[in-house]
Design an enzyme around this catalytic site. Structure first.
Site, PDB file in Angstrom:
ATOM      1  CG  ASP A  10      39.111  25.101  37.380  1.00 43.44           C
ATOM      2  OD1 ASP A  10      38.321  24.833  36.455  1.00 43.44           O
ATOM      3  OD2 ASP A  10      38.812  24.895  38.579  1.00 43.44           O
ATOM      4  CB  SER A  11      35.792  28.174  36.851  1.00 41.89           C
ATOM      5  OG  SER A  11      35.594  26.936  37.501  1.00 41.89           O
ATOM      6  CB  CYS A  73      38.478  24.246  33.439  1.00 43.57           C
ATOM      7  SG  CYS A  73      36.721  24.642  33.412  1.00 43.57           S
ATOM      8  CD  GLU A 151      35.729  27.393  43.584  1.00 49.22           C
ATOM      9  OE1 GLU A 151      35.928  26.307  43.014  1.00 49.22           O
ATOM     10  OE2 GLU A 151      36.583  28.283  43.672  1.00 49.22           O
ATOM     11  CB  CYS A 183      33.794  18.666  36.527  1.00 53.28           C
ATOM     12  SG  CYS A 183      33.974  20.138  37.565  1.00 53.28           S
ATOM     13  CG  HIS A 185      35.426  22.111  41.049  1.00 52.22           C
ATOM     14  ND1 HIS A 185      35.750  22.761  39.893  1.00 52.22           N
ATOM     15  CD2 HIS A 185      35.435  23.051  42.026  1.00 52.22           C
ATOM     16  CE1 HIS A 185      35.916  24.058  40.153  1.00 52.22           C
ATOM     17  NE2 HIS A 185      35.739  24.252  41.439  1.00 52.22           N
TER      18      HIS A 185
END
Ligand code: DGL
Length: 261
Positions: A10-11, A73, A151, A183, A185
Site C-alpha cells: 500500500d502507499s 490499495c 496517515e 480506499c 485507509h
C-alpha cells in the site's frame, strides 16, 4: 503446498486494514508488507506515477521471495493492476474484483463508493460494478483528505470528524445503506462514519472480501502454507514517526518495522 509468504503493498498504513483480515482468515500463512511511505499519498498522483511506484513495490516483494502479491490499495488497484498482471508472472490480486463479487450476492439497487480522488477519477469501481450489475446505481464520492489525515494518526481528531461530516452528506441525505470503503485507509474511520450517518449502514471492508478471495485462490492453486506460528515482516520505504502507533492500533500488536529502498 507453498510455505513462502504472501506479499502485500500500500502507499502507507491503509493496507494494514487488509493485513489484519488476511491474518484472521489465513492463520497458517506468513506475510511481508510494504508501506510505500516515501511516495505517500498515491491518491493525488498521475496514473503514470502510480504505475512506477507499483512496479517498484512489486519488485521489492518479489525480491523477498513471496508467492503471491496483494495490492492492498484502491488507488494502485484502480490504475496499475492490469499493467502489473501483464508484466509479471506472479499472481497479483487487487481489492476491487473480490469486493464487487461479494456485492453481487447482495442484490442491491444502489451502492455508495468512497475512495481517493485518483480512484474515483479512474472510474474503476463503477466499471467493475456495472459489468456484473448493469442496473445498479453507483453513488461515487472522492474523499481527498481522508487518507492523509489517517496517515498522520489524526483520524479521530476534530479535523477527521469534520471532514467525514462533509463527505457523508450525499449518503446521509439519501440514507444509502451500503457503502464501499474503496480506499484501504477508510476502515480506520468506520466508527466515525457510522456515528455521522446515524442509521444502520453496511460499510463494506475491502480487506475482508480480499482476504476471503485470497483464501479461495490459494486453495484452488494448491499453494497454501501450514505454518504453526504466523509471522509478518513490515517494511517502509521511509520511516515516519506515526506509523508504529497506527500499526499497533490496527493490528493490536507491537511490531518491528524495517526501512527499505
Ligand atoms: N490506501 C490507499 C487506497 O486504497 C491509498 C491512499 C493514498 O495513498 O492516497 O487508495
Amino acid at each position: 503446498m507453498d510455505s513462502r509468504a504472501i506479499g502485500i503493498f500500500d502507499s502507507g498504513c491503509g493496507g494494514l486494514t487488509v493485513l489484519t483480515k488476511l491474518k484472521q482468515i489465513l492463520p497458517n500463512e506468513n506475510f511481508v508488507y510494504l508501506g510505500d511511505t516515501l511516495n505517500f499519498p498515491y491518491g493525488s498522483k498521475t496514473k503514470e506515477e502510480i504505475i512506477q511506484c507499483s512496479i517498484k513495490n512489486v519488485e521489492f516483494l518479489i525480491s523477498q521471495n513471496v508467492k503471491i502479491i496483494i495490492i492492498a490499495c484502491g488507488t494502485a488497484t484502480s490504475q496499475s493492476l492490469d499493467i502489473l498482471k501483464e508484466k509479471y508472472d506472479i499472481p497479483i490480486i487487487g481489492i476491487i474484483e473480490p469486493t464487487v463479487s461479494y456485492i453481487k450476492e447482495l442484490d442491491l439497487k444502489e451502492i455508495g463508493v468512497i475512495a481517493t480522488e485518483g480512484t474515483i477519477r479512474s472510474g474503476a469501481w463503477e466499471k467493475e460494478i456495472k459489468k456484473l450489475m448493469p442496473n445498479i446505481e453507483v453513488i461515487n464520492k472522492a474523499c481527498p483528505m481522508l487518507a492523509t489525515i489517517a496517515e498522520e494518526g489524526k483520524a479521530k481528531s476534530k479535523e477527521g470528524r469534520c471532514v467525514i461530516k462533509e463527505y457523508m452528506k450525499p449518503f446521509k441525505e439519501r440514507r444509502v445503506k451500503n457503502i464501499i470503503l474503496g480506499c484501504t485507509h477508510y476502515p480506520i474511520y468506520e466508527e466515525i462514519i457510522k456515528e455521522e450517518l446515524g442509521y444502520d449502514v453496511n460499510l463494506i471492508n475491502t480487506g475482508e472480501t480480499t482476504a476471503i478471495f485470497t483464501k479461495n485462490f490459494l486453495h484452488s492453486e494448491n499453494i497454501t502454507a501450514n505454518h504453526q506460528k504466523q509471522r509478518e515482516k513490515i517494511y517502509l520505504s521511509k520511516n515516519t514517526k506515526e506509523f508504529k502507533n497506527i500499526a499497533q492500533n490496527i493490528l493490536g500488536e507491537n511490531l518491528a518495522l524495517f526501512v527499505t529502498l
